[in-house]
Enzyme design. Structure first.
Site, PDB file in Angstrom:
ATOM      1  N   ASN A 188      -5.755  83.408-112.511  1.00  0.00           N
ATOM      2  CA  ASN A 188      -6.710  82.537-113.587  1.00  0.00           C
ATOM      3  C   ASN A 188      -6.623  82.874-115.077  1.00  0.00           C
ATOM      4  OD1 ASN A 188     -10.076  81.728-114.178  1.00  0.00           O
ATOM      5  ND2 ASN A 188      -8.446  80.196-114.090  1.00  0.00           N
TER       6      ASN A 188
ATOM      7  N   ASP B  65       5.260  81.322-110.710  1.00  0.00           N
ATOM      8  CA  ASP B  65       4.176  82.391-111.532  1.00  0.00           C
ATOM      9  C   ASP B  65       5.148  82.790-112.701  1.00  0.00           C
ATOM     10  OD1 ASP B  65       2.773  84.270-112.292  1.00  0.00           O
ATOM     11  OD2 ASP B  65       2.388  85.280-110.646  1.00  0.00           O
TER      12      ASP B  65
ATOM     13  N   CYS C 246      -5.297  79.179-109.313  1.00  0.00           N
ATOM     14  CA  CYS C 246      -3.973  80.433-109.102  1.00  0.00           C
ATOM     15  C   CYS C 246      -4.332  81.529-108.643  1.00  0.00           C
ATOM     16  CB  CYS C 246      -3.071  80.226-110.347  1.00  0.00           C
ATOM     17  SG  CYS C 246      -3.935  80.912-111.695  1.00  0.00           S
TER      18      CYS C 246
ATOM     19  N   CYS D  58      -2.967  82.576-116.276  1.00  0.00           N
ATOM     20  CA  CYS D  58      -1.773  81.633-116.669  1.00  0.00           C
ATOM     21  C   CYS D  58      -1.794  80.050-116.134  1.00  0.00           C
ATOM     22  CB  CYS D  58      -0.560  82.426-116.138  1.00  0.00           C
ATOM     23  SG  CYS D  58      -0.356  84.165-116.832  1.00  0.00           S
ATOM     24  N   ARG D  59      -1.387  80.084-114.882  1.00  0.00           N
ATOM     25  CA  ARG D  59      -1.105  78.591-114.430  1.00  0.00           C
ATOM     26  C   ARG D  59      -2.392  77.771-114.412  1.00  0.00           C
ATOM     27  NH1 ARG D  59       1.838  80.655-109.286  1.00  0.00           N
ATOM     28  NH2 ARG D  59       0.324  82.273-109.723  1.00  0.00           N
ATOM     29  N   SER D  60      -3.546  78.231-113.813  1.00  0.00           N
ATOM     30  CA  SER D  60      -4.594  77.303-113.619  1.00  0.00           C
ATOM     31  C   SER D  60      -5.339  77.169-114.803  1.00  0.00           C
ATOM     32  CB  SER D  60      -5.562  77.965-112.299  1.00  0.00           C
ATOM     33  OG  SER D  60      -6.154  79.227-112.772  1.00  0.00           O
TER      34      SER D  60
END
Ligand code: 4NP
Length: 155
Positions: free
Chosen positions: A13, A125, A10, A15-17
């Site tokens: 690195n 996001d 993401c 939050c999402r990934s």
């Protein structure tokens, strides 16, 4: 095919990934898949930092401890080391193509490309939003992780 190795990417690195990595690790364990898995960001602002506290909290609510993860930036070697580089949104995917070294062996995709009916969709996001956004992120990355693991099991 060589044993798959999967990198989730993401922007930050944090939050999402990391959540995609965590959900994918859970799914691999459930399916008995022993794969190399990591996550990284296209940006370098948060390198060395743990995941956002809201990401840690949603993972914990779903039974996973990601407090030990540390952010890092994507590097050239990732394109050789990983067979699958999986972007969380379209901008990340475009950036991954833009910074790719000349000889790329990894297959690049969007996480939600692996989910029936969600091809081309981005995982939104959640960083600038509220806590509930992280529950949406967890649901999206779980759907993607389950579909990707199923696909790789058959590869
Ligand atoms: P991520 O979220 O890409 O899912 O880790 C973000 C984290 C930090 C920033 C943006 C998105 N930031 O602008 O610092």
């Amino acid at each position: 095919m060589a044993q798959p190795a999967v990198l989730f990417v993401c922007l930050g690195n944090i939050c999402r990934s990391p959540l995609a990595e965590a959900a994918f690790r859970v799914e691999c364990q459930r399916l008995g898949l022993d794969l190399q898995v990591d996550s990284a960001g296209t940006g370098d602002w948060h390198v060395g930092k743990p995941p956002d506290p809201r990401a840690q909290a949603v993972a914990r609510r779903n039974g996973v401890d990601i407090s030990g993860y540390r952010a890092r930036q994507v590097c050239d070697a990732d394109y050789q080391r990983y067979t699958h580089i999986v972007a969380l949104d379209k901008d990340n995917l475009a950036d991954l193509h833009a910074i790719a070294p000349p000889a790329v062996s990894a297959e690049l995709s969007l996480l939600l490309d692996h989910v029936a009916g969600r091809q081309g969709d981005s995982v939104a996001d959640p960083y600038f939003g509220d806590d509930e956004g992280f529950d949406v992120t967890w649901a999206d990355v779980t759907a993607g992780a389950q579909a990707l693991a199923k696909h790789l099991r058959g590869a």
